[in-house]
Motif scaffolding. Structure first.
Motif, short mmCIF file in Angstrom:
data_model
loop_
_atom_site.label_atom_id
_atom_site.label_comp_id
_atom_site.label_asym_id
_atom_site.label_seq_id
_atom_site.Cartn_x
_atom_site.Cartn_y
_atom_site.Cartn_z
N ASP A 203 32.41 -11.52 11.85
CA ASP A 203 33.18 -10.36 12.30
C ASP A 203 32.90 -9.14 11.44
O ASP A 203 32.81 -8.02 11.94
N GLU A 204 32.76 -9.36 10.15
CA GLU A 204 32.50 -8.22 9.28
C GLU A 204 31.20 -7.54 9.68
O GLU A 204 31.10 -6.31 9.69
N VAL A 205 30.23 -8.33 10.01
CA VAL A 205 28.97 -7.77 10.48
C VAL A 205 29.19 -7.02 11.79
O VAL A 205 28.68 -5.93 12.01
N ALA A 206 30.01 -7.62 12.65
CA ALA A 206 30.30 -6.99 13.93
C ALA A 206 30.99 -5.64 13.74
O ALA A 206 30.71 -4.67 14.45
N PHE A 207 31.89 -5.57 12.77
CA PHE A 207 32.57 -4.31 12.51
C PHE A 207 31.56 -3.22 12.20
O PHE A 207 31.65 -2.09 12.70
N LEU B 21 20.65 -10.81 17.94
CA LEU B 21 21.42 -11.52 16.91
C LEU B 21 21.33 -10.73 15.62
O LEU B 21 20.24 -10.40 15.15
N ILE B 22 22.50 -10.41 15.09
CA ILE B 22 22.50 -9.82 13.75
C ILE B 22 22.87 -10.93 12.81
O ILE B 22 24.03 -11.34 12.73
N GLY B 23 21.87 -11.47 12.17
CA GLY B 23 22.07 -12.62 11.30
C GLY B 23 22.31 -12.22 9.87
O GLY B 23 22.90 -11.18 9.59
N SER B 24 21.82 -13.04 9.00
CA SER B 24 22.04 -12.74 7.60
C SER B 24 20.76 -12.94 6.80
O SER B 24 20.05 -13.92 6.97
N GLY B 25 20.53 -11.99 5.94
CA GLY B 25 19.28 -11.98 5.18
C GLY B 25 19.18 -13.07 4.15
O GLY B 25 18.11 -13.47 3.73
N GLY B 26 20.33 -13.55 3.72
CA GLY B 26 20.29 -14.61 2.72
C GLY B 26 19.63 -14.17 1.44
O GLY B 26 18.47 -14.45 1.17
N GLY C 3 25.58 -4.18 6.25
CA GLY C 3 24.45 -4.85 6.89
C GLY C 3 24.57 -4.82 8.40
O GLY C 3 23.59 -4.60 9.11
N GLY C 4 25.78 -5.01 8.87
CA GLY C 4 25.99 -5.00 10.31
C GLY C 4 25.65 -3.64 10.91
O GLY C 4 25.00 -3.55 11.97
N ALA C 5 26.07 -2.60 10.20
CA ALA C 5 25.79 -1.24 10.68
C ALA C 5 24.28 -1.02 10.73
O ALA C 5 23.73 -0.50 11.71
N GLU C 6 23.64 -1.47 9.68
CA GLU C 6 22.20 -1.28 9.58
C GLU C 6 21.46 -2.11 10.63
O GLU C 6 20.54 -1.63 11.30
N GLY C 7 21.89 -3.34 10.77
CA GLY C 7 21.24 -4.21 11.74
C GLY C 7 21.35 -3.65 13.15
O GLY C 7 20.38 -3.67 13.93
N MET C 8 22.50 -3.14 13.46
CA MET C 8 22.71 -2.58 14.79
C MET C 8 21.81 -1.36 14.98
O MET C 8 21.19 -1.18 16.04
N ALA C 9 21.73 -0.56 13.94
CA ALA C 9 20.88 0.64 14.01
C ALA C 9 19.44 0.22 14.29
O ALA C 9 18.74 0.81 15.12
N ALA D 211 34.32 1.01 7.61
CA ALA D 211 33.92 0.54 8.94
C ALA D 211 34.72 1.24 10.03
O ALA D 211 34.27 1.36 11.16
N PHE D 212 35.91 1.69 9.67
CA PHE D 212 36.71 2.43 10.63
C PHE D 212 36.44 3.93 10.53
O PHE D 212 37.02 4.71 11.25
N ASP D 213 35.61 4.27 9.57
CA ASP D 213 35.32 5.68 9.31
C ASP D 213 36.61 6.44 8.99
O ASP D 213 36.78 7.60 9.36
N LEU D 214 37.49 5.75 8.30
CA LEU D 214 38.82 6.28 8.04
C LEU D 214 38.90 7.16 6.78
O LEU D 214 38.52 6.73 5.69
N THR D 215 39.39 8.36 6.95
CA THR D 215 39.70 9.19 5.79
C THR D 215 40.92 8.60 5.11
O THR D 215 41.88 8.22 5.78
N THR D 216 40.87 8.51 3.81
CA THR D 216 41.96 7.82 3.12
C THR D 216 42.04 8.26 1.66
O THR D 216 41.13 8.93 1.17
N VAL D 217 43.11 7.91 1.02
CA VAL D 217 43.21 8.17 -0.41
C VAL D 217 42.97 6.86 -1.12
O VAL D 217 43.71 5.89 -0.90
N ARG D 218 41.95 6.86 -1.92
CA ARG D 218 41.53 5.61 -2.53
C ARG D 218 42.34 5.27 -3.78
O ARG D 218 42.48 6.07 -4.69
N GLN D 219 42.86 4.07 -3.81
CA GLN D 219 43.42 3.59 -5.06
C GLN D 219 42.51 2.47 -5.53
O GLN D 219 42.06 1.65 -4.74
N PRO D 220 42.20 2.46 -6.81
CA PRO D 220 41.27 1.46 -7.33
C PRO D 220 41.98 0.13 -7.53
O PRO D 220 42.60 -0.08 -8.56
#
Lengths: 340, 340
Positions: B253-257, B184-189, B230-236, A287-296
């Motif tokens: 908030d996660e949707v908002a992000f 409103l970006i809601g939730s698909g459920g 979903g938030g990204a998609e909904g906004m798009a 969501a931040f579009d952050l480049t990062t090194v992924r640890q699982p």
DNA sequence: GTGCAGGACGCAAGCGCTTACTATGAACTG
DNA sequence: CAGTTCATAGTAAGCGCTTGCGTCCTGCAC
């Protein structure tokens, strides 16, 4: 005198017309009952909604099928993702999880002091929890199995990633891109007992710089307190320099998020002016579009859970010290340095 | 034959020169032993590192001092913050927590089917977990206490926030600022059993719009799958409209992000062109500089933990249906609509 | 001195299981 | 047909504690 409230093994036995022993055997899967009897008993138990009392079973058998997971923090992504993995793995083998959160030094001390009380569990999983020598000795003296998730603890089985390598990868990515003035937002370490990650990651950063023959400028290394706030502050600190870095390695994604916030507020273009690379691949890194090194992380938890299972099953795990690989995830916060 | 490996109450009794009964009484705090004897036994037990076996105690006494917490998800902030609160509250009263994660419909079904097995616990805390009528009935028939955290479940004690009000607040904030085209970006459920929040929040949005006499334009209401993606998609989706909204309420908030990510990528100024308000006050909302309506998650957990304690103590809690207040947190993603 | 109350403590019966040991009878073997 | 073997099932001894009840002893009133 406690009122009998639930079904008994004796109740089942009576209804099935067999002895308690047979019920026990039928239900536990032990040999000694004919297939038909077993089936009969099982379906009866099912219909009646009966299940063996874990407590009584434990008492009689000596093991509980219960594992304690100890974590310094529940509300942070890393720990809960790890926990998620552990619980998932353990759930599959019907092992119940007792959860303990030891946030502060004091709670930790107390937890280990009371540990004998916890002999109600067969094993202990520590999530990246640093412990003192004395506590470790206590642990060793107890008869519980101990597994470390996200770190190392003596010879106990563990699952982790190589923190040095992970930070090395992060820094290398920037070095390859041509950056030289690379900052590090590390961690201040306000803990009494040091977590392993901060030191390892700083070391990895230095190792990469060394390898590329780029001297580390100590003023580009800041160590604010951990977390988003620290990241924001650390970045601000770096921006105050006469010549700010063209790129920064953040000790973790959360730190990077804070750094990005500062940069956005300061109107500094990312990655045009400053590149930012994180470490972890936090669930919101994308969501931040952050480049990062992924640890699982979750996977580490799963593996830790599997280690527990193996240790409990008795057979020494084939490989009890697991180190999982990490890899760079390219997103939008890093790029080549702007030509001067 | 299991090897005796730990200290026994009998061991203590022998060493102290008293009967097992006295040791039990001394250690449990029950009356019937002289103060000196009690002290003696206690210090002896302490020195020997002995603690009463919880399993045996439970078996003999009938209660376990153990609580199960059931959550649909461990790795998401909301659930783990809630869990954090619950564990913290329960830790204070020495209550052990057994953790169960039921991610999918199937696991849930199974969990409740096996519930009788869980009579090893005195109470059950459900974290925002929707359950079927049948399951509820099973629950009611059992002798465990049930507490709902982050939702409602029949007459059982619960702690929660008012989802309608919370979304109303979010929308009102935008309305006050002068926005009219509010998306409103809601939730698909995609859940079989509906979680309460989505419906409530959509309702709150509509209520606020109504109150302000602003008609809801259905094309401004989208319901992508839950989460950042979903938030990204909904906004798009909203951006594709002939006339995109000037502000959006995100279901969480996660949707908002996700929405913010889309806006950043699309080069749409926030809040100049589009305002975004979230709901929850996620731990990273600040890092996103997101205006949001805060619900006290950890505190809900703590309160739920306290409810459990009260229920277990026997006395009917003074107030068993707790509703916590929420409030707007102003940050940088909302502003007045741009004059046309 | 006798009687009695009450505190401190021990006895022993469980709590609901597991499991070593024993009993039973069917199926084989020679 | 006697002698074994073996699968199945039951008996009962705990596992480590709690707790109702009984015993003993001290202190005190009469």
């Amino acid at each position: 005198m406690v009122q009998r409230t639930t079904l008994n093994m004796a109740d089942i036995a009576r209804q099935a017309g067999v002895s308690i022993a047979s019920v026990s055997r039928a239900l536990s899967g032990a040999p000694g009952v004919s297939p038909e009897t077993r089936k009969h008993i099982r379906s009866l138990a099912h219909d009646l909604g009966y299940t063996v009392s874990p407590d009584a079973a434990r008492l009689a058998r000596g093991t509980s099928g219960r594992v304690a997971v100890v974590t310094p923090n529940l509300s942070h992504w890393f720990y809960s993702a790890m926990l998620d993995g552990i619980v998932t793995a353990l759930h599959e083998v019907e092992t119940d999880v007792l959860l303990y959160e030891v946030k502060h030094e004091r709670e930790r001390t107390r937890f280990f002091a009371e540990l004998p009380a916890r002999r109600q569990v067969d094993a202990l999983v520590l999530i990246a929890l640093p412990i003192s020598d004395e506590e470790r000795q206590r642990l060793d003296k107890m008869e519980v199995a101990v597994v470390m998730a996200g770190g190392v603890l003596g010879d106990h089985p563990h699952v982790r990633v190589d923190d040095v390598a992970i930070a090395d990868q992060a820094a290398s990515h920037l070095l390859v891109a041509g950056h030289e003035r690379i900052g590090l937002i590390g961690s201040g370490g306000t803990w009494v007992l040091p977590y392993a990650a901060p030191a390892g990651r700083e070391q990895g950063y230095r190792r990469a710089m060394d390898r590329w023959g780029v001297p580390v400028r100590e003023d580009l290394v800041v160590r604010p307190v951990w977390g988003t706030g620290g990241g924001a502050e650390g970045m601000a600190q770096l921006l105050c320099l006469r010549r700010p870095p063209t790129a920064v390695v953040a000790f973790s994604d959360e730190v990077a998020f804070g750094a990005l916030l500062t940069l956005r507020r300061a109107g500094v273009g990312v990655p045009e002016r400053i590149s930012v690379v994180g470490i972890d691949d936090h669930e919101l890194a994308e969501a931040f579009d952050l480049t990062t090194v992924r640890q699982p992380v979750t996977e580490q938890g799963v593996r830790a859970g599997e280690l527990v299972r193996q240790v409990l099953t008795g057979r020494e795990p084939e490989e009890s010290q697991v180190e999982l690989p990490c890899r760079l995830v390219l997103r939008g916060t890093t790029g080549a340095p702007r030509p001067t």
